[in-house]
Design an enzyme around this catalytic site. Structure first.
Site, PDB file in Angstrom:
ATOM      1  CD  GLN A 152      -3.116  -0.933   0.442  1.00 48.83           C
ATOM      2  OE1 GLN A 152      -3.297   0.126  -0.131  1.00 48.83           O
ATOM      3  NE2 GLN A 152      -3.976  -1.939   0.378  1.00 48.83           N
ATOM      4  CE1 TYR A 160      -9.465 -10.939  -5.905  1.00 47.92           C
ATOM      5  CE2 TYR A 160     -10.794 -11.300  -3.938  1.00 47.92           C
ATOM      6  CZ  TYR A 160     -10.653 -11.343  -5.307  1.00 47.92           C
ATOM      7  OH  TYR A 160     -11.687 -11.787  -6.081  1.00 47.92           O
ATOM      8  CD  GLU A 165      -1.709 -11.670  -4.253  1.00 45.39           C
ATOM      9  OE1 GLU A 165      -2.504 -10.901  -3.686  1.00 45.39           O
ATOM     10  OE2 GLU A 165      -1.358 -11.543  -5.439  1.00 45.39           O
ATOM     11  CG  ASP A 218      -7.621  -4.934  -0.177  1.00 43.83           C
ATOM     12  OD1 ASP A 218      -8.150  -4.126  -0.967  1.00 43.83           O
ATOM     13  OD2 ASP A 218      -6.550  -4.690   0.409  1.00 43.83           O
ATOM     14  CB  CYS A 250      -9.339   0.291  -4.646  1.00 42.89           C
ATOM     15  SG  CYS A 250      -9.172  -1.052  -5.814  1.00 42.89           S
TER      16      CYS A 250
HETATM   17  N1  SAH Z   1      -4.621  -6.885   0.843  1.00 44.42           N
HETATM   18  C1  SAH Z   1      -3.347  -6.554   0.238  1.00 44.42           C
HETATM   19  C2  SAH Z   1      -3.359  -6.517  -1.288  1.00 44.42           C
HETATM   20  C3  SAH Z   1      -4.510  -5.804  -1.942  1.00 44.42           C
HETATM   21  S1  SAH Z   1      -4.277  -5.441  -3.651  1.00 44.42           S
HETATM   22  C4  SAH Z   1      -2.843  -5.262   0.808  1.00 44.42           C
HETATM   23  O1  SAH Z   1      -3.616  -4.481   1.348  1.00 44.42           O
HETATM   24  O2  SAH Z   1      -1.638  -5.024   0.738  1.00 44.42           O
HETATM   25  C5  SAH Z   1      -5.091  -6.727  -4.476  1.00 44.42           C
HETATM   26  C6  SAH Z   1      -4.282  -7.989  -4.579  1.00 44.42           C
HETATM   27  O3  SAH Z   1      -5.073  -8.947  -5.286  1.00 44.42           O
HETATM   28  C7  SAH Z   1      -2.975  -7.879  -5.353  1.00 44.42           C
HETATM   29  O4  SAH Z   1      -1.947  -8.361  -4.538  1.00 44.42           O
HETATM   30  C8  SAH Z   1      -3.191  -8.791  -6.596  1.00 44.42           C
HETATM   31  O5  SAH Z   1      -2.019  -9.475  -6.967  1.00 44.42           O
HETATM   32  C9  SAH Z   1      -4.217  -9.764  -6.093  1.00 44.42           C
HETATM   33  N2  SAH Z   1      -5.101 -10.427  -7.057  1.00 44.42           N
HETATM   34  C10 SAH Z   1      -5.576  -9.949  -8.245  1.00 44.42           C
HETATM   35  N3  SAH Z   1      -6.439 -10.810  -8.802  1.00 44.42           N
HETATM   36  C11 SAH Z   1      -6.533 -11.875  -7.948  1.00 44.42           C
HETATM   37  C12 SAH Z   1      -7.283 -13.099  -7.969  1.00 44.42           C
HETATM   38  N4  SAH Z   1      -8.106 -13.393  -8.970  1.00 44.42           N
HETATM   39  N5  SAH Z   1      -7.129 -13.926  -6.933  1.00 44.42           N
HETATM   40  C13 SAH Z   1      -6.296 -13.635  -5.905  1.00 44.42           C
HETATM   41  N6  SAH Z   1      -5.570 -12.508  -5.836  1.00 44.42           N
HETATM   42  C14 SAH Z   1      -5.676 -11.634  -6.856  1.00 44.42           C
END
Ligand code: SAH
Length: 462
Positions: free
Chosen positions: A291, A320, A341, A389, A416
């Site tokens: 972030q 995620y 993830e 997320d 977001c």
């Molecule tokens: N919760 C974390 C990351 C949020 S960003 C934080 O706050 O730091 C969203 C994340 O979802 C990213 O790391 C991206 O790589 C992942 N992502 C995207 N598509 C996805 C999917 N289909 N399944 C799992 N993760 C995914």
């Protein structure tokens, strides 16, 4: 065919008009309507009366440019330098911060109303005390302009580089580091990459700085395997940049808009930096998602965790999960946390982060969240809370269905993108869920149009 179907539009290209701005789009453009036909006008704010020229006309809308203001909005901030609006660094920079926060709250409210979900309330946006210089990460393109190597920002919707030294929303140490890098690249005549020919060496400079640790990471993204004078450049940076912890060369030889390639060569230090979030140590590598607004991220996570209502006895899924930031923050308050993830490196980081913090009640899996949820459901996992997320495109439908079939009592949705949030709320409602608290927007990106929020959904008998 086109010519025969000619329709009469309310404006013509190059025509001058006067009108009142009635709205601001999610991209931050003012809206004037003539006979229901919208004209989008950059740097025009609701309530303003302006004279504008029509710059582009399509069948359903037009674009315009302000020529003069007859009445200005009391929310307007006069910018010293208009380039910041045009480059997309501060697309909302012409609006005072209180109005930006209201704009973000309103964005969510408006989308809910349109979806006939007007009974869902939206709280005022949680803002920052100092809504500038908050970013812990910068990625700036490097280009040759009139024979000189420049760093800066692209003009909105283009690849025209505008040279910039003060980025306004980045940690000032990062701005200074970019200049130090730029000066070394100039000194050793490193050739900037040219998108048209595919030739040249340096493409992008990425800098990250830990908010608490102050550790700085410099990533030099090159088109070529070799970075000439790598040792000299690195040595100079080590001398000039305070708390420089690591310098990495990342190779990206693809003709792509993606900024980073997959190969990293560490030129100095460990190749990673450390920082903390809510007291937990995180190792951050060049490719991992982290972030960008550390102060507001802590508030966002605290809001999510407080809403989860954890007392140490719950099983939680963090879908995620990235490098496990939310999972590890939640782990202290839960019995067990499962994270999923899609990026394998991020999961490797998440496992490492758990170990480094002596947290042993987490389990991290590489996979698509929607597929993994279905697997967990089949395996009989019964989570008490699901935290999601997702990226801007929102949740996969299978994930929502799996949540419904698992009958997860509570869902915390960190979003977001309000448009996909509202779509997903409707899909959760089809699975028997309801929004049980007002939605809390948290401003993660002051001066920009991005809207982040936390929503609580619960399975309730209606
Ligand atoms: N919760 C974390 C990351 C949020 S960003 C934080 O706050 O730091 C969203 C994340 O979802 C990213 O790391 C991206 O790589 C992942 N992502 C995207 N598509 C996805 C999917 N289909 N399944 C799992 N993760 C995914």
């Amino acid at each position: 065919m086109e010519a025969i179907m000619k329709v009469k539009l309310p404006v013509n290209k190059n025509e001058k008009k006067t009108g009142k701005v009635i709205d601001l789009t999610y991209q931050g453009n003012g809206v004037i309507k003539i006979d229901h036909y919208p004209i989008f006008i950059p740097n025009a704010l609701p309530g303003e009366k302006i004279t504008f020229v029509v710059t582009k006309v399509t069948r359903h809308f037009a674009w315009g440019r302000v020529l003069s203001w007859q009445k200005k909005s009391s929310d307007r901030v006069e910018l010293k330098d208009q380039r910041y609006l045009q480059t997309g660094i501060t697309p909302l920079g012409n609006l005072n911060y209180e109005a930006q926060l209201r704009f973000k709250q309103h964005q969510i409210k408006e989308l809910l109303d349109k979806a006939h979900l007007d009974d869902i309330k939206v709280l005022p946006t949680m803002g920052m005390a100092k809504p500038y210089r908050y970013r812990n990460k910068a990625q700036v393109p490097v280009k040759l302009i009139r024979g000189q190597l420049e760093t800066g920002f692209y003009r909105r919707g283009s690849h025209d580089l505008v040279p910039i030294e003060d980025y306004l929303i980045q940690d000032p140490v990062i701005d200074a580091t970019i200049l130090a890098v730029r000066n070394q690249l100039r000194k050793y005549h490193i050739q900037p990459y040219d998108e048209r020919t595919g030739r040249g060496c340096i493409r992008t400079v990425m800098v990250r700085r830990g908010y608490y640790s102050h550790e700085v990471m410099v990533v030099l993204v090159t088109n070529t395997k070799k970075l000439p004078h790598a040792a000299d450049i690195t040595a100079a940076l080590v001398e000039q940049v305070p708390d420089l912890k690591t310098v990495v060369q990342n190779i990206n030889d693809q003709k792509t808009n993606r900024l980073l390639g997959t190969t990293n060569h560490t030129l100095f230090g460990p190749g990673t930096i450390q920082d903390r979030l809510l007291g937990i140590k995180f190792t951050i590598s060049p490719l991992s998602f982290y972030q960008v607004n550390p102060q507001q991220t802590e508030r966002l996570y605290q809001t999510a965790i407080a809403n989860a209502g954890l007392d140490g006895s719950q099983t939680v899924i963090d879908a995620y999960c990235g490098i496990g930031t939310i999972s590890l923050a939640v782990a202290q308050h839960a019995k067990k946390v499962y994270g999923v993830e899609i990026v394998p490196e991020a999961i490797a980081d998440a496992k490492e982060n758990a170990k480094n913090n002596h947290i042993d009640n987490t389990e991290f899996v590489v996979g698509k969240a929607e597929e993994q949820m279905a697997k967990w459901q089949k395996a009989g996992l019964k989570p008490d809370v699901l935290i999601v997320d997702p990226p801007r495109k929102g949740l996969g439908e299978e994930l929502i269905e799996a949540a419904g079939q698992m009958a997860v009592p509570k869902i915390i949705y960190v979003s977001c993108n309000p448009a996909t949030l509202v779509r997903d709320i409707q899909r959760f409602m089809d699975q028997g869920y309801h929004v049980t608290k007002p939605i809390q927007p948290v401003d993660q990106f002051p001066q920009t149009t991005h809207v982040e929020s936390v929503t609580v959904l619960e399975r309730t008998e209606k």
